[in-house]
Design a protein around this motif. Structure first.
Motif, PDB file in Angstrom:
ATOM      1  N   GLY A  93       0.768  -1.244   0.000  1.00 37.87           N
ATOM      2  CA  GLY A  93       0.000   0.000   0.000  1.00 37.87           C
ATOM      3  C   GLY A  93       0.792   1.283   0.000  1.00 37.87           C
ATOM      4  N   PHE A  94       2.011   1.238   0.526  1.00 44.04           N
ATOM      5  CA  PHE A  94       2.727   2.496   0.754  1.00 44.04           C
ATOM      6  C   PHE A  94       3.915   2.703  -0.163  1.00 44.04           C
ATOM      7  N   GLN A  95       3.945   1.981  -1.264  1.00 44.48           N
ATOM      8  CA  GLN A  95       4.972   2.224  -2.290  1.00 44.48           C
ATOM      9  C   GLN A  95       4.309   1.952  -3.641  1.00 44.48           C
ATOM     10  N   SER A  96       4.922   2.427  -4.708  1.00 45.84           N
ATOM     11  CA  SER A  96       4.329   2.233  -6.027  1.00 45.84           C
ATOM     12  C   SER A  96       5.078   1.178  -6.814  1.00 45.84           C
ATOM     13  N   ARG A 154      -5.311   9.398   8.302  1.00 45.56           N
ATOM     14  CA  ARG A 154      -6.130   8.318   8.862  1.00 45.56           C
ATOM     15  C   ARG A 154      -5.745   6.952   8.286  1.00 45.56           C
ATOM     16  N   ILE A 155      -5.077   6.958   7.139  1.00 43.28           N
ATOM     17  CA  ILE A 155      -4.756   5.700   6.466  1.00 43.28           C
ATOM     18  C   ILE A 155      -3.481   5.083   7.033  1.00 43.28           C
ATOM     19  N   CYS A 156      -2.431   5.893   7.137  1.00 42.83           N
ATOM     20  CA  CYS A 156      -1.134   5.309   7.505  1.00 42.83           C
ATOM     21  C   CYS A 156      -0.517   5.950   8.735  1.00 42.83           C
ATOM     22  N   GLY A 157      -1.054   7.060   9.225  1.00 39.51           N
ATOM     23  CA  GLY A 157      -0.505   7.670  10.433  1.00 39.51           C
ATOM     24  C   GLY A 157       0.522   8.769  10.170  1.00 39.51           C
ATOM     25  N   TYR A 158       0.818   9.080   8.911  1.00 36.81           N
ATOM     26  CA  TYR A 158       1.774  10.152   8.600  1.00 36.81           C
ATOM     27  C   TYR A 158       1.299  11.462   9.217  1.00 36.81           C
ATOM     28  N   GLU A 159       2.267  12.280   9.641  1.00 35.34           N
ATOM     29  CA  GLU A 159       1.959  13.488  10.390  1.00 35.34           C
ATOM     30  C   GLU A 159       2.337  14.748   9.606  1.00 35.34           C
ATOM     31  N   TYR A 160       1.370  15.638   9.454  1.00 33.51           N
ATOM     32  CA  TYR A 160       1.631  16.929   8.801  1.00 33.51           C
ATOM     33  C   TYR A 160       1.510  18.020   9.854  1.00 33.51           C
ATOM     34  N   VAL A 161       2.506  18.905   9.950  1.00 33.52           N
ATOM     35  CA  VAL A 161       2.499  19.971  10.948  1.00 33.52           C
ATOM     36  C   VAL A 161       2.124  21.289  10.282  1.00 33.52           C
ATOM     37  N   CYS A 182      -0.541  12.554   0.860  1.00 27.69           N
ATOM     38  CA  CYS A 182       0.307  11.908   1.862  1.00 27.69           C
ATOM     39  C   CYS A 182       1.545  11.308   1.178  1.00 27.69           C
ATOM     40  N   PRO A 183       2.745  11.707   1.587  1.00 31.44           N
ATOM     41  CA  PRO A 183       3.954  11.186   0.922  1.00 31.44           C
ATOM     42  C   PRO A 183       4.161   9.696   1.175  1.00 31.44           C
ATOM     43  N   LEU A 184       3.527   9.167   2.208  1.00 23.80           N
ATOM     44  CA  LEU A 184       3.718   7.757   2.568  1.00 23.80           C
ATOM     45  C   LEU A 184       2.734   6.855   1.815  1.00 23.80           C
ATOM     46  N   CYS A 185       1.435   7.161   1.924  1.00 27.31           N
ATOM     47  CA  CYS A 185       0.432   6.242   1.354  1.00 27.31           C
ATOM     48  C   CYS A 185      -0.337   6.842   0.189  1.00 27.31           C
TER      49      CYS A 185
END
Lengths: 207, 207
Positions: free
Chosen positions: B80-83, B175-182, B192-195
């Motif tokens: 899910g988190f890479q192409s 909500r999908i992977c937990g990545y955090e944006y400040v 999201c850069p992760l998912c």
């Protein structure tokens, strides 16, 4: 091929409502999903045997009420185990309001409703897939949505050990509503008289 | 309109696999359903940004592996988190077998697979809906299927109280992977850069 693989798919449960020729009607479906995000679209697959199917085909409008864990078995009986062709499913029922599209949505045992205008239709044989854009939607409560599994384990009445089973006869239970068929084999074209699901939804009870 | 109504829909989670030009690939989807019973058909809606989408469009064949509750977060990260455009998602991965259609299905953290030949395709903008007949399917285990909610509560790592949040800054969690944006507000076109999910899948964390 093991057809039981299909049972591993996860579903929610929904009251699908429509209005045509002044008549309000609804049925239970398990196939509502968000089909695309840009533009936001919902798809549903509906059995052609449902009167609601014909009403949506005629009007191109429907509403999905999302069933929540506080729903009672009565809601499923009312909308799932009778046909709108014969009965007024809203008779004696007050737990609804009317949405912006003129279609009723269910306000008890539900946590949200989503109203859809049909844009695309696919004929799939037994079912039609309706895909459309969302015209209105609201959250109704924070009670979690039911899954089909939750319905099976917590809402549907447990089948009773029947007199026939006690006598050593072979019994088949409808997985949807619990209706009981007595016989060594269930005919392939058997349709549940209660909920109208096919023989493939029956399981043999080992007595 | 309250877009949160869409979050009330219930989904399972699936590894969607395909093979094209000698390359095996897969991605995570939540939109697989039985769309009709006669003939037995499955539908999936797939984001066009997924490489697997292009492979299915090219070949007209796919397999859905149903993710079960014993799946680890690694399975979601891998598929899910890479192409598949940049990475070989099967590199260093042995938990698969090859189905009758030549496409790999996942054998750990899954409880069934269903192979489909595409018969109908609908362009829905951000997503394509593929509908097809089932060519093969098997049950792999009796572990219950995951719901999307189960993944959120039991498989996805809990977000840590970050340094930024502790400093009183506003933080948005994917909500999908937990990545955090400040930041006080998340840009509408943020991905999201992760998912790779959009800004609408982020929620503000009250610090």
């Amino acid at each position: 091929m093991d057809k039981k693989a299909m049972y591993k798919l996860t579903y929610g449960l929904f009251v699908l409502t429509a209005k045509a020729d002044g008549k309000d009607n609804g049925c239970i479906i398990n196939t509502a999903i968000q089909a695309a995000s840009e533009p936001n679209q919902m798809s549903i697959a509906v059995n052609k045997a449902n009167f609601t199917h014909d009403m949506i085909k005629q009007t191109g409008e429907f509403t999905v009420s999302v069933i929540s864990q506080d729903a009672g078995f009565e809601l499923f009986k009312r909308f799932g185990f009778q046909s709108g062709r014969d009965a007024d499913k809203f008779a004696g029922f007050a737990a609804y309001e009317t949405g912006a599209n003129g279609i009723r949505y269910i306000t008890e045992g539900t946590n949200a409703y989503i109203s859809v205008k049909v844009e695309k239709t696919q004929d799939l044989g037994s079912h039609t897939m309706f895909i459309g854009t969302i015209t209105d939607m609201e959250v109704l409560s924070q009670t979690p949505s039911v899954t089909y599994e939750y319905y099976q384990n917590n809402i549907k009445p447990r089948p009773q050990a029947s007199a026939a089973a006690k006598e050593g006869k072979t019994v088949w239970h409808c997985r949807i509503c619990g209706y009981e068929y007595v016989g060594a084999e269930i005919p392939e074209d058997f349709i549940c008289p209660l909920c109208k699901h096919p023989a493939s939804d029956f399981e043999k009870v080992v007595s």
